[in-house]
Design a protein around this motif. Structure first.
Motif, PDB file in Angstrom:
ATOM      1  N   GLN A  43     122.319  13.757  14.794  1.00 35.66           N
ATOM      2  CA  GLN A  43     120.998  14.062  15.319  1.00 35.66           C
ATOM      3  C   GLN A  43     120.305  15.123  14.452  1.00 35.66           C
ATOM      4  N   LYS A  44     119.074  14.845  14.125  1.00 36.53           N
ATOM      5  CA  LYS A  44     118.277  15.802  13.362  1.00 36.53           C
ATOM      6  C   LYS A  44     117.390  16.570  14.323  1.00 36.53           C
ATOM      7  N   MET A  45     117.520  17.910  14.299  1.00 37.69           N
ATOM      8  CA  MET A  45     116.785  18.746  15.229  1.00 37.69           C
ATOM      9  C   MET A  45     115.404  19.065  14.657  1.00 37.69           C
ATOM     10  N   ASN A  46     114.530  19.595  15.523  1.00 30.63           N
ATOM     11  CA  ASN A  46     113.169  19.914  15.077  1.00 30.63           C
ATOM     12  C   ASN A  46     113.108  21.092  14.124  1.00 30.63           C
ATOM     13  N   ASP A  47     114.218  21.849  14.029  1.00 29.10           N
ATOM     14  CA  ASP A  47     114.243  22.950  13.066  1.00 29.10           C
ATOM     15  C   ASP A  47     114.813  22.516  11.725  1.00 29.10           C
ATOM     16  N   GLY A  48     115.087  21.216  11.557  1.00 26.52           N
ATOM     17  CA  GLY A  48     115.560  20.692  10.291  1.00 26.52           C
ATOM     18  C   GLY A  48     117.064  20.594  10.165  1.00 26.52           C
ATOM     19  N   THR A  49     117.809  21.153  11.116  1.00 25.48           N
ATOM     20  CA  THR A  49     119.266  21.086  11.056  1.00 25.48           C
ATOM     21  C   THR A  49     119.760  19.756  11.626  1.00 25.48           C
ATOM     22  N   ASP A  85     116.956  16.782  23.865  1.00 24.69           N
ATOM     23  CA  ASP A  85     115.503  16.792  24.035  1.00 24.69           C
ATOM     24  C   ASP A  85     114.797  17.306  22.737  1.00 24.69           C
ATOM     25  N   ASP A  86     115.267  18.076  21.871  1.00 29.28           N
ATOM     26  CA  ASP A  86     114.489  18.535  20.694  1.00 29.28           C
ATOM     27  C   ASP A  86     114.845  17.762  19.434  1.00 29.28           C
ATOM     28  N   VAL A  87     115.461  16.734  19.634  1.00 31.49           N
ATOM     29  CA  VAL A  87     115.898  15.800  18.560  1.00 31.49           C
ATOM     30  C   VAL A  87     114.695  15.029  18.042  1.00 31.49           C
ATOM     31  N   THR A  88     114.479  15.063  16.743  1.00 36.93           N
ATOM     32  CA  THR A  88     113.348  14.351  16.127  1.00 36.93           C
ATOM     33  C   THR A  88     113.742  13.022  15.510  1.00 36.93           C
ATOM     34  N   ALA A  89     115.000  12.876  15.123  1.00 36.74           N
ATOM     35  CA  ALA A  89     115.476  11.632  14.525  1.00 36.74           C
ATOM     36  C   ALA A  89     116.995  11.598  14.638  1.00 36.74           C
ATOM     37  N   PHE A  90     117.563  10.439  14.464  1.00 36.98           N
ATOM     38  CA  PHE A  90     119.023  10.318  14.519  1.00 36.98           C
ATOM     39  C   PHE A  90     119.449   9.123  13.675  1.00 36.98           C
ATOM     40  N   SER A  91     120.712   9.118  13.323  1.00 36.21           N
ATOM     41  CA  SER A  91     121.310   8.001  12.597  1.00 36.21           C
ATOM     42  C   SER A  91     122.727   7.827  13.103  1.00 36.21           C
TER      43      SER A  91
END
Length: 273
Positions: free
Chosen positions: A166-172, A151-157
Motif C-alpha cells: 500500500q502506498k500512503m499519502n505521504d509517499g511511503t 483509509d489514507d492509502v492512495t494506491a496499492f499493488s
C-alpha cells in the motif's frame, strides 16, 4: 433380441449425458476460471452364456467364455483442471494464479471452511474490503478474512506472493496482509457449487481439511499471483464441437439399434400369420 433394445436405450442415455456436459462447457466458454468437464463410459456387466473350460494335456483344448454385453453406463464425469489462457486487463484487482492453487473466499468471517475459486475478478466494497462479484470475502494466508485497506492509502499493488503493498499519502509504502491460496491434492475431487466456487470434499484433501498458505511458495507448490490478468476458461471449442458430432452420431446409431430390434420383433410376431 430384447437385450439389443435395452443396450440401445443405455447408449442413448449415455450420449444424452455427454451432450449435456458438452453444452455446459460451450455455455461457459467465456466464464473466468471455468474448468471443462468430460464424460467417460464403461460397459455394463456381461451375461455369461457359457463359462471357461481349462485345457488338459493330451486331451481337449481350452474353450473361452461366451459373454453378451448388456450396454453402457457412465463411468465418470471428470473436471479437467488444466490452466486456461491469460487475459490482460491491467486492473490491479484482477488476479490470476500461474500454477497450482485456489483462492479462498468466505460468505461470512466465521465460516469454518472457505470455498475455493480460480476466478480472480475481485472488487473493493464500501468498507475497502476485497470481495468477489457476489460479495464473498477474500481470505488471507492464515485462512481468515483479509484485512481491509487503510483509509489514507492512495494506491496499492499486489506482489506475486499475494502481499498487498500500500502506498500512503505521504509517499511511503507499507506491506499489508497476504492474499491466501490453498493447494488441493486431488482437484477433481472438489464439488462444484455454482458461482465459480468449489467445496472441498473427503476425496479432494485427506479428511476434507483445507490449509491456507501463501502464493508463489515452492515448498507448498503453489503458483504465483499475477496482478492485472484473469484466467479464462480452459474450454477448447474445436474439441467440444468435434465431441458434439461424435455424441450426436452415437445417439443416432443407438436409436437405430432400437428401430432395427423393433423391426425384427415385428417379423417374429408376423410368423403366426
Amino acid at each position: 433380441m430384447l437385450r439389443s433394445m435395452y443396450s440401445g436405450v443405455s447408449g442413448m442415455r449415455g450420449f444424452q449425458t455427454k451432450l449435456d456436459v458438452i453444452g455446459n462447457n460451450i455455455a461457459n466458454v467465456n466464464t473466468v476460471g471455468f474448468k471443462a468437464g468430460r464424460v467417460m463410459f464403461k460397459d455394463i456387466m456381461s451375461q455369461t452364456v457359457s463359462g471357461v473350460t481349462a485345457p488338459a494335456d493330451g486331451e481337449a483344448g481350452g474353450v473361452n467364455a461366451k459373454q453378451i454385453g448388456l450396454g453402457v453406463s457412465i463411468g465418470s464425469i471428470d473436471t479437467l483442471h488444466t490452466s486456461g489462457s491469460a487475459m490482460t486487463t491491467n486492473n490491479p484487482l484482477d488476479l490470476r494464479i500461474d500454477g497450482d492453487g485456489f483462492f479462498l473466499v468466505k460468505l461470512t468471517p466465521d465460516q469454518d471452511v472457505p470455498f475455493l475459486t480460480r476466478a480472480g475478478d475481485f472488487h473493493m466494497d464500501a468498507l475497502r474490503q476485497i470481495v468477489t462479484s457476489d460479495g464473498l470475502l477474500v481470505c488471507d494466508s492464515g485462512g481468515g478474512v483479509l484485512e481491509a485497506l487503510g483509509d489514507d492509502v492512495t494506491a496499492f499493488s499486489i506482489a506475486q506472493d499475494g502481499t498487498i503493498v500500500q502506498k500512503m499519502n505521504d509517499g511511503t509504502t507499507v506491506g499489508g496482509a497476504q492474499i491466501g491460496v490453498a493447494r488441493v491434492t486431488n482437484p477433481e475431487g472438489l464439488e462444484k457449487i455454482g458461482g465459480n466456487l468449489y467445496r472441498v470434499t473427503l476425496n479432494a484433501n485427506e479428511g476434507g481439511e483445507l490449509v491456507a498458505t501463501t502464493a508463489n511458495n515452492q515448498e507448498d507448490g503453489t503458483g504465483a499471483i499475477i496482478a492485472g490478468q484473469l484466467e479464462m476458461s480452459n474450454v477448447d471449442l474445436t474439441g467440444e464441437f468435434t465431441e458434439m458430432i461424435v455424441a450426436q452420431r452415437g445417439f443416432q446409431a443407438n436409436s437405430r439399434i432400437i428401430t432395427t430390434s423393433d423391426e425384427v420383433l415385428q417379423e417374429v410376431v408376423n410368423l403366426k400369420r
